[in-house]
Design an enzyme around this catalytic site. Structure first.
Site, PDB file in Angstrom:
ATOM      1  N   ARG A  13       0.839  -1.206   0.000  1.00  0.00           N
ATOM      2  CA  ARG A  13       0.000   0.000   0.000  1.00  0.00           C
ATOM      3  C   ARG A  13       0.877   1.261   0.000  1.00  0.00           C
ATOM      4  NH1 ARG A  13      -0.377   4.601   2.819  1.00  0.00           N
ATOM      5  NH2 ARG A  13      -0.010   3.449   4.749  1.00  0.00           N
ATOM      6  N   ASP A  14       1.567   1.545   1.102  1.00  0.00           N
ATOM      7  CA  ASP A  14       2.367   2.769   1.195  1.00  0.00           C
ATOM      8  C   ASP A  14       3.484   2.727   0.149  1.00  0.00           C
ATOM      9  OD1 ASP A  14       3.976   4.945   2.125  1.00  0.00           O
ATOM     10  OD2 ASP A  14       3.229   4.662   4.158  1.00  0.00           O
ATOM     11  N   HIS A 205       5.145   4.570  12.794  1.00  0.00           N
ATOM     12  CA  HIS A 205       5.217   4.479  11.326  1.00  0.00           C
ATOM     13  C   HIS A 205       6.192   5.564  10.866  1.00  0.00           C
ATOM     14  CE1 HIS A 205       2.902   4.019   7.333  1.00  0.00           C
ATOM     15  NE2 HIS A 205       3.566   5.141   7.145  1.00  0.00           N
ATOM     16  N   HIS A 207       8.871   7.240   8.196  1.00  0.00           N
ATOM     17  CA  HIS A 207       9.498   7.363   6.877  1.00  0.00           C
ATOM     18  C   HIS A 207      10.943   7.812   7.091  1.00  0.00           C
ATOM     19  CE1 HIS A 207       6.053   6.704   4.121  1.00  0.00           C
ATOM     20  NE2 HIS A 207       5.372   6.938   5.232  1.00  0.00           N
ATOM     21  N   CYS A 238       4.018   9.331   0.646  1.00  0.00           N
ATOM     22  CA  CYS A 238       2.648   9.783   0.375  1.00  0.00           C
ATOM     23  C   CYS A 238       2.678  10.789  -0.771  1.00  0.00           C
ATOM     24  CB  CYS A 238       2.057  10.424   1.635  1.00  0.00           C
ATOM     25  SG  CYS A 238       0.437  11.142   1.340  1.00  0.00           S
ATOM     26  N   ASN A 247       9.497   4.352   3.478  1.00  0.00           N
ATOM     27  CA  ASN A 247       9.347   3.901   4.867  1.00  0.00           C
ATOM     28  C   ASN A 247      10.664   3.291   5.327  1.00  0.00           C
ATOM     29  OD1 ASN A 247       6.475   3.489   3.587  1.00  0.00           O
ATOM     30  ND2 ASN A 247       6.129   3.508   5.778  1.00  0.00           N
TER      31      ASN A 247
HETATM   32  P1  HMG Z   1     -12.836  14.404  -2.899  1.00  0.00           P
HETATM   33  O1  HMG Z   1     -12.466  14.691  -4.323  1.00  0.00           O
HETATM   34  O2  HMG Z   1     -12.851  15.545  -1.953  1.00  0.00           O
HETATM   35  O3  HMG Z   1     -14.203  13.623  -2.667  1.00  0.00           O
HETATM   36  O4  HMG Z   1     -11.821  13.300  -2.383  1.00  0.00           O
HETATM   37  P2  HMG Z   1     -15.448  13.243  -3.493  1.00  0.00           P
HETATM   38  O5  HMG Z   1     -16.322  12.547  -2.515  1.00  0.00           O
HETATM   39  O6  HMG Z   1     -15.948  14.458  -4.202  1.00  0.00           O
HETATM   40  O7  HMG Z   1     -14.947  12.182  -4.579  1.00  0.00           O
HETATM   41  C1  HMG Z   1     -14.349  12.510  -5.804  1.00  0.00           C
HETATM   42  C2  HMG Z   1     -14.524  11.353  -6.751  1.00  0.00           C
HETATM   43  O8  HMG Z   1     -13.873  10.185  -6.237  1.00  0.00           O
HETATM   44  C3  HMG Z   1     -15.958  10.954  -6.950  1.00  0.00           C
HETATM   45  O9  HMG Z   1     -16.053  10.430  -8.258  1.00  0.00           O
HETATM   46  C4  HMG Z   1     -16.177   9.847  -5.961  1.00  0.00           C
HETATM   47  O10 HMG Z   1     -17.206   8.963  -6.360  1.00  0.00           O
HETATM   48  C5  HMG Z   1     -14.847   9.156  -6.000  1.00  0.00           C
HETATM   49  P3  HMG Z   1     -16.794  11.261  -9.437  1.00  0.00           P
HETATM   50  O11 HMG Z   1     -18.144  11.588  -8.907  1.00  0.00           O
HETATM   51  O12 HMG Z   1     -15.930  12.490  -9.655  1.00  0.00           O
HETATM   52  O13 HMG Z   1     -16.789  10.305 -10.577  1.00  0.00           O
HETATM   53  N1  HMG Z   1     -14.528   8.507  -4.718  1.00  0.00           N
HETATM   54  C6  HMG Z   1     -14.141   7.232  -4.596  1.00  0.00           C
HETATM   55  N2  HMG Z   1     -13.989   6.259  -5.514  1.00  0.00           N
HETATM   56  C7  HMG Z   1     -13.585   5.056  -5.054  1.00  0.00           C
HETATM   57  N3  HMG Z   1     -13.313   4.798  -3.746  1.00  0.00           N
HETATM   58  C8  HMG Z   1     -13.476   5.747  -2.821  1.00  0.00           C
HETATM   59  C9  HMG Z   1     -13.906   7.019  -3.238  1.00  0.00           C
HETATM   60  N4  HMG Z   1     -14.151   8.173  -2.588  1.00  0.00           N
HETATM   61  C10 HMG Z   1     -14.529   9.060  -3.497  1.00  0.00           C
HETATM   62  N5  HMG Z   1     -13.190   5.506  -1.545  1.00  0.00           N
HETATM   63  C11 HMG Z   1     -11.053  11.539  -0.939  1.00  0.00           C
HETATM   64  C12 HMG Z   1     -11.821  12.845  -1.037  1.00  0.00           C
HETATM   65  C13 HMG Z   1     -10.830  11.237   0.517  1.00  0.00           C
HETATM   66  C14 HMG Z   1     -11.890  10.450  -1.603  1.00  0.00           C
HETATM   67  C15 HMG Z   1      -9.705  11.711  -1.689  1.00  0.00           C
HETATM   68  O14 HMG Z   1      -9.083  12.858  -1.220  1.00  0.00           O
HETATM   69  C16 HMG Z   1      -8.779  10.537  -1.531  1.00  0.00           C
HETATM   70  O15 HMG Z   1      -9.070   9.452  -1.958  1.00  0.00           O
HETATM   71  N6  HMG Z   1      -7.601  10.778  -0.892  1.00  0.00           N
HETATM   72  C17 HMG Z   1      -6.663   9.706  -0.608  1.00  0.00           C
HETATM   73  C18 HMG Z   1      -5.261  10.228  -0.595  1.00  0.00           C
HETATM   74  C19 HMG Z   1      -4.323   9.097  -0.259  1.00  0.00           C
HETATM   75  O16 HMG Z   1      -4.607   7.940  -0.508  1.00  0.00           O
HETATM   76  N7  HMG Z   1      -3.155   9.444   0.330  1.00  0.00           N
HETATM   77  C20 HMG Z   1      -2.181   8.455   0.678  1.00  0.00           C
HETATM   78  C21 HMG Z   1      -2.579   7.591   1.833  1.00  0.00           C
HETATM   79  S1  HMG Z   1      -2.316   8.355   3.424  1.00  0.00           S
HETATM   80  C22 HMG Z   1      -0.635   8.067   3.746  1.00  0.00           C
HETATM   81  O17 HMG Z   1       0.095   7.632   2.892  1.00  0.00           O
HETATM   82  C23 HMG Z   1      -0.111   8.326   5.138  1.00  0.00           C
HETATM   83  C24 HMG Z   1       0.121   7.028   5.932  1.00  0.00           C
HETATM   84  O18 HMG Z   1       1.033   6.163   5.253  1.00  0.00           O
HETATM   85  C25 HMG Z   1       0.703   7.369   7.331  1.00  0.00           C
HETATM   86  C26 HMG Z   1       1.902   8.326   7.264  1.00  0.00           C
HETATM   87  O19 HMG Z   1       2.892   8.015   6.577  1.00  0.00           O
HETATM   88  O20 HMG Z   1       1.789   9.380   7.920  1.00  0.00           O
HETATM   89  C27 HMG Z   1      -1.196   6.279   6.138  1.00  0.00           C
HETATM   90 MG    MG Z   2       3.193   6.336   5.304  1.00  0.00          MG
END
Ligand code: HMG
Ligand code: MG
Length: 297
Positions: A13-14, A205, A207, A238, A247
């Site tokens: 995933r990450d 966690h 990085h 990210c 990581n």
């Molecule tokens: P948004 O654009 O504000 O929300 O995104 P929305 O509800 O308007 O959705 C936009 C479009 O995406 C829509 O489609 C939704 O249907 C679709 P459209 O109508 O335009 O055709 N949609 C989805 N489709 C599939 N699955 C879903 C989903 N949700 C909406 N779940 C949202 C808000 C939260 C969805 C977006 O900002 C997002 O997905 N962000 C994720 C970012 C991400 O993955 N970042 C990396 C992970 S976090 C990380 O790495 C940190 C971590 O490792 C810890 C650390 O290191 O600190 C965990």
């Molecule tokens: Mg991370």
């Protein structure tokens, strides 16, 4: 304090969410299957976020359908909202991870919502998960610094972690998203959170952007934490955190823990072999020093 540390392997995933080139679904499945054979107990398999935001993991359902799930191994998946939870459940997930941050500026870029609004989105996810018997892990990002806001007050980290725990997350992973933390600060942060959330419900966690990740984990292990996230070959980052890189490498972490007399249940050689396999698939050398040293030995 127990002498066992559970490692949550986050490379599928990450690790893969941050790759510029698309990785084939078959390779993602093979990665999880190889990891499953190393003795790991927790493997974060993929992410059900919006494919518009993270196209690299748009094949999450196919990955979940293709992996061979080993008894005794948990395969959590990331979900940001109810839509992601529904997709995860349909794919047969029995554990999910929700995520927010201690920094408003980062959270806005990562999930297009304030911290409180992102938590509001997963309140119904937690309720549904409880009804479905699905376990929920929680992430707090930017616990030691934010690429947009800079310093992150400890009180904000504690507040968000306490909230996730109160909502029913069985474990809270404290993420140094951009790898800026150093050992004493990491320990201080962990202990501040542990004054409000039981230590056995916490994970770290790190990085490795600034080369501090292993030292930070060591400091936190000595302070009492017994769960650490890592990624084989040192993959990760990210896409919405400017400057974030890999990581801590799982191979390096396992080597260190075994050297401290701590059991992980993991076969280091098999893990390092998987890390080198992944790096080759990604067209580069493994980011794990232990992986390279074992290959040269
Ligand atoms: P948004 O654009 O504000 O929300 O995104 P929305 O509800 O308007 O959705 C936009 C479009 O995406 C829509 O489609 C939704 O249907 C679709 P459209 O109508 O335009 O055709 N949609 C989805 N489709 C599939 N699955 C879903 C989903 N949700 C909406 N779940 C949202 C808000 C939260 C969805 C977006 O900002 C997002 O997905 N962000 C994720 C970012 C991400 O993955 N970042 C990396 C992970 S976090 C990380 O790495 C940190 C971590 O490792 C810890 C650390 O290191 O600190 C965990
Ligand atoms: Mg991370």
């Amino acid at each position: 304090m127990s002498d066992f540390v559970r490692i949550v392997e986050v490379a599928p995933r990450d690790g893969l969410q941050n790759e510029s080139a698309m990785v084939a679904t078959a390779d993602k499945i093979e990665l999880v299957d190889r990891l499953s054979a190393t003795g790991l107990r927790s493997i974060e398999a993929t992410s059900f976020v919006s494919p518009k935001w993270v196209p690299q993991l748009a094949d999450a359902a196919q990955v979940m359908a293709g992996i061979r799930r080993r008894p005794g191994v948990s395969y959590p998946v990331l979900v940001p909202n109810e839509q992601g939870y529904a997709r995860a459940l349909a794919s047969g997930a029995t554990e999910v991870a929700v995520f927010t941050a201690a920094s408003e500026a980062f959270n806005l870029r990562n999930v297009n919502a304030s911290i409180d609004a992102s938590i509001d989105r997963f309140v119904p996810v937690l309720a549904q998960a409880r009804a479905d018997g699905v376990r929920v892990r929680g992430y707090v990002s930017t616990v030691l610094g934010c690429p947009y806001q800079g310093e992150v007050p400890l009180a904000d980290v504690v507040r968000v972690a306490r909230r996730l725990h109160a909502l029913g997350c069985y474990e809270i992973s404290l993420g140094d998203t951009i790898g800026v933390g150093t050992a004493h600060k990491a320990r201080e942060m962990l202990l501040a959170v542990a004054s409000e959330v039981p230590m056995d419900a916490l994970a770290v966690h790190f990085h490795d952007t600034w080369g501090q990740a292993l030292a930070n984990v060591a400091a936190c292990i000595e302070a009492g934490v017994r769960v650490a996230d890592s990624a084989v070959a040192g993959t990760g980052g990210c896409p919405y955190a400017r400057g974030a890189s890999g990581n801590v490498a799982s191979e390096d972490l396992v080597y260190m823990l075994h050297g401290m007399g701590i059991d992980t249940g993991i076969d280091l050689e098999a893990l390092a072999e998987t890390g080198r396999w992944l790096a080759a698939r990604l067209g580069r050398e493994t980011g794990s020093k232990v992986g390279r040293a074992l290959a040269a030995a």
